[in-house]
Scaffold this motif. Structure first.
Motif, PDB file in Angstrom:
ATOM      1  N   ASP A  73      44.228  51.433  16.489  1.00  0.00           N
ATOM      2  CA  ASP A  73      44.892  50.129  16.575  1.00  0.00           C
ATOM      3  C   ASP A  73      44.213  49.132  15.654  1.00  0.00           C
ATOM      4  N   GLU A  74      42.892  49.102  15.711  1.00  0.00           N
ATOM      5  CA  GLU A  74      42.149  48.156  14.888  1.00  0.00           C
ATOM      6  C   GLU A  74      42.384  48.420  13.411  1.00  0.00           C
ATOM      7  N   GLU A  77      45.771  47.235  12.294  1.00  0.00           N
ATOM      8  CA  GLU A  77      45.834  45.777  12.151  1.00  0.00           C
ATOM      9  C   GLU A  77      45.233  45.351  10.812  1.00  0.00           C
ATOM     10  N   GLY A  80      47.342  46.421   7.872  1.00  0.00           N
ATOM     11  CA  GLY A  80      48.502  45.538   7.716  1.00  0.00           C
ATOM     12  C   GLY A  80      48.146  44.285   6.954  1.00  0.00           C
ATOM     13  N   ALA A  81      47.010  43.682   7.308  1.00  0.00           N
ATOM     14  CA  ALA A  81      46.606  42.446   6.634  1.00  0.00           C
ATOM     15  C   ALA A  81      46.340  42.709   5.155  1.00  0.00           C
ATOM     16  N   LYS A 193      54.744  44.718   6.154  1.00  0.00           N
ATOM     17  CA  LYS A 193      54.281  44.574   7.542  1.00  0.00           C
ATOM     18  C   LYS A 193      55.195  45.317   8.504  1.00  0.00           C
ATOM     19  N   LYS A 197      54.431  48.515  10.777  1.00  0.00           N
ATOM     20  CA  LYS A 197      54.644  48.426  12.223  1.00  0.00           C
ATOM     21  C   LYS A 197      55.445  49.636  12.706  1.00  0.00           C
ATOM     22  N   ARG A 200      53.308  52.537  12.774  1.00  0.00           N
ATOM     23  CA  ARG A 200      52.447  52.405  13.950  1.00  0.00           C
ATOM     24  C   ARG A 200      53.191  52.830  15.219  1.00  0.00           C
TER      25      ARG A 200
ATOM     26  N   LEU B  85      44.282  37.124   9.534  1.00  0.00           N
ATOM     27  CA  LEU B  85      44.570  38.092  10.603  1.00  0.00           C
ATOM     28  C   LEU B  85      43.790  37.749  11.863  1.00  0.00           C
ATOM     29  N   GLU B  88      45.370  34.902  13.734  1.00  0.00           N
ATOM     30  CA  GLU B  88      46.568  35.330  14.448  1.00  0.00           C
ATOM     31  C   GLU B  88      46.211  36.079  15.723  1.00  0.00           C
ATOM     32  N   LEU B  89      45.283  37.007  15.605  1.00  0.00           N
ATOM     33  CA  LEU B  89      44.900  37.814  16.762  1.00  0.00           C
ATOM     34  C   LEU B  89      44.169  36.972  17.806  1.00  0.00           C
ATOM     35  N   ASN B 138      38.755  42.723  17.455  1.00  0.00           N
ATOM     36  CA  ASN B 138      38.932  43.868  16.556  1.00  0.00           C
ATOM     37  C   ASN B 138      37.620  44.067  15.810  1.00  0.00           C
TER      38      ASN B 138
END
Lengths: 211, 211
Positions: A73-74, A77, A80-81, A193, A197, A200, B85, B88-89, B138
């Motif tokens: 997950d990390e 994220e 994505g950035a 993005k 997603k 993901r 990021l 946002e998180l 994260n």
DNA sequence: CCCGTAAGGTTTGCATGCAAAATGCCGCAA
DNA sequence: TTGCGGCATTTTGCATGCAAACCTTACGGG
């Protein structure tokens, strides 16, 4: 350059799963396997530890890093950035030649899609994403993206793509190419993005090999 | 754990400029300085090379990495994406306790601002940014941010802050805190971007120590 | 029977040694 | 004086050696 080759050999082995997550990496065994002594091997392990591919336990050697769902997950994220930034920058900086090169890759990938060649599709897909990263004109970003991507690739997924998703991914790629042609970094960024997603979600549905 | 300590000692020396960019890092000299043998030092240098703090020239040893203006631009772009990021998180994930902790840091920093304590302000500023990163939940992102930040900190800037800019930075921090209180990750993210852009402009104006 | 423990072998961490590459120095010639 | 070639010294890259930490296994006590 013996040292770099050792790092690359081990990293490749870790990424494509020849050394499995959690598995020990005993020095002696790998020394004889690679035909080197312990010194360069140890140096390579330290580098791979800094990259997050192995974990070093004091006095207890190295193990291939375990990838938890949380890690994944990390990583997604962050990925994505980085990709979003790349999209934005690529929109501003890509050259005509760069667009043309991606169009070629895109057509190759579309051809793989048409003949339902999943392997070829994945290769083309990755090539396009890397080309966008390169077009962003930021080598630091490129290196980080590569590093994060390598960690993600260590996760092995078990289920195949559900029907329809492949088509959606292709449509997203069409949209990417359009945004690139228009040099619209903001839109490209947001498509990337969304695209990620979906990837993901895919993995969420599939479950990955660990656990 | 001798090895980690060597890495940290060298990294710190590189970051706060005791080893200057471009300077050679001869093994023997540092061995005697640190009271260790060449093996752990060499392992540390490999790690620092992977982190981008030194460059390794085959058969020609290690040099403290030079930071070009271009490198700095690249690092700022990546830093911005990571911080955005995180904003946002953090908006989604920060706890009440987390907000309270940042409020404390904010007040400390404001106090440093009031007494024109630039050193204290910078410390507080950095603590807040790191707290936001931590609040993003994260660890991969946190580690990457730290790594990129460390590389940026190696650049030494020559000119002082122009009048008025400090006030603006403080206002931006007020806005950050408000956004955090409202858990508005999107706004926080964009404030962070603006804040960083100003910092970037600052450096552009000041010129940095290299060149 | 199970648990704790101690000896043996194995593995790791660091130091040292040796060969190859690079750097510097000096003399020589243009 | 300046440029170049060869030798000595230094520095790097890897191999090996040795001590400490760890794991295994087998034994003895409970």
């Amino acid at each position: 350059m013996l040292h770099d080759e050792v790092v690359n050999a081990l990293r490749t082995a870790l990424i494509d799963g020849r050394i499995k997550p959690g598995e020990r990496v005993p020095e002696k065994a790998f020394c004889v396997a690679l035909g080197i002594s312990r010194t360069p091997l140890r140096e390579a392990l330290k580098v791979l530890a800094a990259e997050g591919h192995v974990v070093l336990l004091p006095n207890r050697g190295a193990r291939a890093a375990r990838l938890t769902r949380r890690d994944l997950d990390e990583l997604f994220e962050v990925n994505g950035a980085l990709e979003a930034l790349a999209g934005e920058l690529a929109g501003r900086r890509i050259t005509e030649a760069g667009i043309a090169a991606i169009e070629v890759l895109h057509r190759d990938m579309a051809a793989a899609f048409e003949r339902r060649d999943l392997e070829g599709y994945y290769r083309g897909n990755r090539a396009i994403h890397e080309a966008i990263l390169a077009a962003a004109g930021n080598q630091t970003l490129e290196a980080l993206y590569e590093s994060v991507g390598a960690r993600i690739r260590r996760a092995r997924f078990v289920a195949p793509m559900p029907p329809g998703h492949w088509e959606i991914a292709m449509l997203e790629h069409d949209a990417m190419l359009n945004a690139l042609r228009r040099r619209d970094g903001v839109v490209l960024s947001s498509i990337l993005k969304t695209h990620l997603k979906h990837k993901r979600d895919e993995i969420e549905r599939a479950g990955f090999a660990e656990e």
